[in-house]
Scaffold this motif. Structure first.
Motif, PDB file in Angstrom:
ATOM      1  N   ILE A  93      -5.704 -18.785 -16.509  1.00 33.61           N
ATOM      2  CA  ILE A  93      -6.246 -18.699 -18.134  1.00 33.61           C
ATOM      3  C   ILE A  93      -7.426 -18.693 -18.132  1.00 33.61           C
ATOM      4  N   TYR A  94      -8.139 -17.904 -18.852  1.00 34.17           N
ATOM      5  CA  TYR A  94      -9.604 -17.730 -18.890  1.00 34.17           C
ATOM      6  C   TYR A  94     -10.100 -18.128 -20.148  1.00 34.17           C
ATOM      7  N   TYR A  95     -10.949 -18.924 -20.278  1.00 30.93           N
ATOM      8  CA  TYR A  95     -11.585 -19.804 -21.361  1.00 30.93           C
ATOM      9  C   TYR A  95     -13.312 -19.289 -21.709  1.00 30.93           C
ATOM     10  N   CYS A  96     -13.428 -19.340 -22.923  1.00 30.81           N
ATOM     11  CA  CYS A  96     -14.683 -19.108 -23.381  1.00 30.81           C
ATOM     12  C   CYS A  96     -15.224 -20.294 -23.600  1.00 30.81           C
ATOM     13  N   ALA A  97     -16.672 -20.396 -23.376  1.00 31.20           N
ATOM     14  CA  ALA A  97     -17.249 -21.620 -23.699  1.00 31.20           C
ATOM     15  C   ALA A  97     -18.935 -21.349 -24.238  1.00 31.20           C
ATOM     16  N   ALA A  98     -19.305 -22.200 -24.787  1.00 26.89           N
ATOM     17  CA  ALA A  98     -20.821 -22.380 -25.377  1.00 26.89           C
ATOM     18  C   ALA A  98     -21.556 -23.391 -25.094  1.00 26.89           C
ATOM     19  N   GLY A  99     -22.620 -23.302 -24.799  1.00 25.82           N
ATOM     20  CA  GLY A  99     -23.567 -24.386 -24.382  1.00 25.82           C
ATOM     21  C   GLY A  99     -25.132 -24.422 -24.490  1.00 25.82           C
ATOM     22  N   ARG A 100     -25.739 -25.182 -25.058  1.00 22.58           N
ATOM     23  CA  ARG A 100     -27.409 -24.845 -24.819  1.00 22.58           C
ATOM     24  C   ARG A 100     -27.910 -25.205 -23.316  1.00 22.58           C
ATOM     25  N   GLY A 101     -28.367 -24.187 -22.798  1.00 23.33           N
ATOM     26  CA  GLY A 101     -29.000 -24.377 -21.406  1.00 23.33           C
ATOM     27  C   GLY A 101     -27.909 -24.706 -20.393  1.00 23.33           C
ATOM     28  N   ALA A 102     -26.707 -24.224 -20.713  1.00 25.51           N
ATOM     29  CA  ALA A 102     -25.663 -24.480 -19.856  1.00 25.51           C
ATOM     30  C   ALA A 102     -25.621 -23.577 -18.593  1.00 25.51           C
ATOM     31  N   GLY A 103     -25.002 -23.959 -17.617  1.00 30.09           N
ATOM     32  CA  GLY A 103     -24.792 -23.556 -16.463  1.00 30.09           C
ATOM     33  C   GLY A 103     -23.568 -23.167 -15.802  1.00 30.09           C
ATOM     34  N   VAL A 104     -23.373 -23.488 -14.436  1.00 28.59           N
ATOM     35  CA  VAL A 104     -22.080 -23.378 -13.773  1.00 28.59           C
ATOM     36  C   VAL A 104     -21.097 -24.502 -13.861  1.00 28.59           C
ATOM     37  N   VAL A 105     -21.768 -25.480 -14.417  1.00 29.74           N
ATOM     38  CA  VAL A 105     -20.954 -26.611 -14.465  1.00 29.74           C
ATOM     39  C   VAL A 105     -20.160 -26.948 -15.912  1.00 29.74           C
ATOM     40  N   ARG A 106     -18.917 -27.216 -15.899  1.00 34.06           N
ATOM     41  CA  ARG A 106     -18.279 -27.088 -16.967  1.00 34.06           C
ATOM     42  C   ARG A 106     -18.762 -27.968 -17.987  1.00 34.06           C
ATOM     43  N   SER A 107     -19.310 -29.435 -17.683  1.00 32.96           N
ATOM     44  CA  SER A 107     -19.610 -30.256 -18.591  1.00 32.96           C
ATOM     45  C   SER A 107     -20.985 -30.041 -19.154  1.00 32.96           C
ATOM     46  N   SER A 108     -21.738 -28.847 -18.871  1.00 38.63           N
ATOM     47  CA  SER A 108     -22.744 -28.572 -19.539  1.00 38.63           C
ATOM     48  C   SER A 108     -22.491 -27.552 -20.774  1.00 38.63           C
ATOM     49  N   TYR A 109     -21.260 -27.549 -21.011  1.00 41.62           N
ATOM     50  CA  TYR A 109     -21.022 -26.543 -22.369  1.00 41.62           C
ATOM     51  C   TYR A 109     -20.396 -27.682 -23.238  1.00 41.62           C
ATOM     52  N   ASP A 110     -20.517 -27.465 -24.597  1.00 39.42           N
ATOM     53  CA  ASP A 110     -20.312 -28.236 -25.815  1.00 39.42           C
ATOM     54  C   ASP A 110     -18.938 -27.709 -26.391  1.00 39.42           C
ATOM     55  N   TYR A 111     -18.737 -26.291 -26.323  1.00 39.36           N
ATOM     56  CA  TYR A 111     -17.693 -25.826 -27.131  1.00 39.36           C
ATOM     57  C   TYR A 111     -16.766 -24.822 -26.213  1.00 39.36           C
ATOM     58  N   TRP A 112     -15.311 -24.980 -26.569  1.00 39.21           N
ATOM     59  CA  TRP A 112     -14.422 -24.317 -25.448  1.00 39.21           C
ATOM     60  C   TRP A 112     -13.616 -23.564 -26.337  1.00 39.21           C
ATOM     61  N   GLY A 113     -12.952 -22.317 -26.128  1.00 39.00           N
ATOM     62  CA  GLY A 113     -11.807 -21.936 -26.729  1.00 39.00           C
ATOM     63  C   GLY A 113     -10.310 -22.396 -25.995  1.00 39.00           C
ATOM     64  N   GLN A 114      -9.381 -21.760 -26.532  1.00 42.62           N
ATOM     65  CA  GLN A 114      -8.038 -22.390 -26.242  1.00 42.62           C
ATOM     66  C   GLN A 114      -7.563 -21.688 -25.028  1.00 42.62           C
ATOM     67  N   GLY A 115      -8.282 -20.599 -24.726  1.00 36.80           N
ATOM     68  CA  GLY A 115      -7.896 -19.908 -23.419  1.00 36.80           C
ATOM     69  C   GLY A 115      -6.828 -18.785 -23.601  1.00 36.80           C
ATOM     70  N   THR A 116      -7.057 -17.634 -22.760  1.00 38.59           N
ATOM     71  CA  THR A 116      -6.172 -16.314 -22.855  1.00 38.59           C
ATOM     72  C   THR A 116      -5.580 -16.122 -21.579  1.00 38.59           C
ATOM     73  N   GLN A 117      -4.241 -15.993 -21.275  1.00 39.36           N
ATOM     74  CA  GLN A 117      -3.624 -15.689 -19.903  1.00 39.36           C
ATOM     75  C   GLN A 117      -3.851 -14.367 -19.476  1.00 39.36           C
ATOM     76  N   VAL A 118      -4.368 -14.239 -18.251  1.00 38.14           N
ATOM     77  CA  VAL A 118      -4.524 -12.992 -17.569  1.00 38.14           C
ATOM     78  C   VAL A 118      -3.468 -13.009 -16.258  1.00 38.14           C
ATOM     79  N   THR A 119      -2.665 -12.191 -16.052  1.00 37.10           N
ATOM     80  CA  THR A 119      -1.808 -12.157 -15.144  1.00 37.10           C
ATOM     81  C   THR A 119      -1.879 -10.773 -14.238  1.00 37.10           C
ATOM     82  N   VAL A 120      -2.006 -10.934 -13.119  1.00 33.55           N
ATOM     83  CA  VAL A 120      -2.361  -9.806 -12.160  1.00 33.55           C
ATOM     84  C   VAL A 120      -1.248  -9.617 -11.159  1.00 33.55           C
ATOM     85  N   ALA A 121      -0.235  -8.402 -11.367  1.00 35.38           N
ATOM     86  CA  ALA A 121       0.793  -8.284 -10.633  1.00 35.38           C
ATOM     87  C   ALA A 121       0.468  -7.259  -9.414  1.00 35.38           C
ATOM     88  N   SER A 122       1.024  -7.831  -8.056  1.00 40.34           N
ATOM     89  CA  SER A 122       0.572  -7.040  -6.951  1.00 40.34           C
ATOM     90  C   SER A 122       1.542  -6.001  -6.844  1.00 40.34           C
TER      91      SER A 122
END
Length: 122
Positions: A93-122
């Motif tokens: 599940i891929y999530y979009c996020a927004a944050g001031r001065g945010a980085g690679v850490v989840r907690s540095s983001y203030d806002y999150w989307g609900q997510g969208t599923q990506v499935t890659v079949a082999s």
């Protein structure tokens, strides 16, 4: 009310491509860093990519570097993630996020989307 809404997920064969989009609304995101995270089954949510407000600075997880490209349109308040050469291990599940001065850490983001599923079949 701040909203981040992801779209573009789906089912794709390994080696294929998908383009995810995130539309932000409810406030101005001037100066905000936008990021993409993902959560695979049974795993923690992990960083994928980020882009600074100016769009000149981007950063990627090693696992997606060279295959994924993040971009943004500040006039439209959107951020996209172009995913090429997809692998089964990109399934998540891929999530979009927004944050001031945010980085690679989840907690540095203030806002999150609900997510969208990506499935890659082999």
């Amino acid at each position: 009310q701040v909203q981040l809404v992801e779209s573009g997920g789906g089912l794709v064969q390994a080696g294929g491509s998908l383009r995810l989009s995130c539309a932000a609304s409810g406030r101005t995101f001037s100066g905000y860093t936008m990021g993409w995270f993902r959560r695979a089954p049974g795993k923690e949510r992990e960083f994928v990519a980020l882009i600074r407000w100016s769009s000149t600075n981007t950063y990627y997880a090693d696992s997606v570097k060279g295959r994924f490209t993040i971009s943004r349109d500040n006039a439209k308040n959107t951020v996209d993630l172009q995913m090429n050469s997809l692998k089964p291990e990109d399934t998540a599940i891929y999530y979009c996020a927004a944050g001031r001065g945010a980085g690679v850490v989840r907690s540095s983001y203030d806002y999150w989307g609900q997510g969208t599923q990506v499935t890659v079949a082999s």
